[in-house]
Motif scaffolding. Structure first.
Motif, short mmCIF file in Angstrom:
data_model
loop_
_atom_site.label_atom_id
_atom_site.label_comp_id
_atom_site.label_asym_id
_atom_site.label_seq_id
_atom_site.Cartn_x
_atom_site.Cartn_y
_atom_site.Cartn_z
N HIS A 1 -1.69 -12.04 8.89
CA HIS A 1 -1.18 -12.13 7.53
C HIS A 1 -1.71 -13.34 6.79
N LYS B 1 -4.84 -5.37 5.36
CA LYS B 1 -4.19 -6.31 4.44
C LYS B 1 -5.21 -6.84 3.43
N ASN C 1 -6.33 -4.08 1.01
CA ASN C 1 -5.24 -3.77 0.07
C ASN C 1 -5.22 -4.78 -1.08
#
Length: 143
Positions: A7, A72, A75
C-alpha cells in the motif's frame, strides 16, 4: 528486514506530480488533459522500472505483494485517465499530437491488458475508448 507494504511501496510516485503542481499553485493544471495523460504514461513507465528494481533487490518479499501493488498503482493511474474529458474530443485528439501516438496507445494498452487479465472489464472499456479516440485522430480513415 521488515516486510514490503504494497500500500505504500510506490507512494512516492502517487503524490509526486500532484504535490508539485499544488505546491506551485497550479491546481488547475491537474485538469489539463495533456498533464493527465503525461502522468498516466510516466506512471506506467515508473511502475515497470520500480517493478524491476524491487524484483531484483527483494525477489522473495516483492513476489508476495507484486500483484496487489500493481493493481493499486494502476488504479491510481486509471483515476488520472478518467479525469480526461472525452466529451471534448478535440482535447483528446490533440493529445495524440503532443505525445507519440504509438507510445501513448501502447502505454494505455499495457494498462488495458492488465485489467483484462484480472477481469476488470469496465476499466478495459474506458481505456479502450481513449485508445480508439487517439487512433481515430491519428488515422481517421482507418476507423
Amino acid at each position: 528486514m521488515q516486510p514490503i507494504n504494497p500500500h505504500s511501496l510506490f507512494s512516492i510516485f502517487e503524490k509526486g506530480d500532484e504535490e508539485v503542481y499544488k505546491e506551485h499553485g497550479l491546481e488547475d493544471t491537474l485538469n489539463n488533459p495533456f498533464v493527465l495523460m503525461g502522468m498516466v504514461l510516466r506512471g506506467i513507465e515508473n511502475y515497470f522500472m520500480m517493478d524491476i528494481m524491487y524484483s531484483k533487490t527483494y525477489p522473495e518479499e516483492y513476489k508476495k505483494v507484486r500483484k496487489i501493488t500493481q493493481l493499486k498503482y494502476f488504479n491510481n493511474l486509471f483515476r488520472y485517465l478518467k479525469r480526461i474529458d472525452v466529451s471534448k474530443p478535440d482535447k483528446v485528439y490533440s493529445i495524440g499530437e503532443s505525445f507519440n501516438i504509438e507510445q501513448t496507445v501502447d502505454g494505455l494498452d499495457v494498462m488495458r491488458k492488465f485489467y483484462e487479465k484480472i477481469e476488470h472489464y469496465e476499466k478495459c472499456a474506458v481505456i479502450k475508448k481513449y485508445i480508439d479516440l487517439l487512433i481515430k485522430q491519428s488515422s481517421p480513415t482507418l476507423i
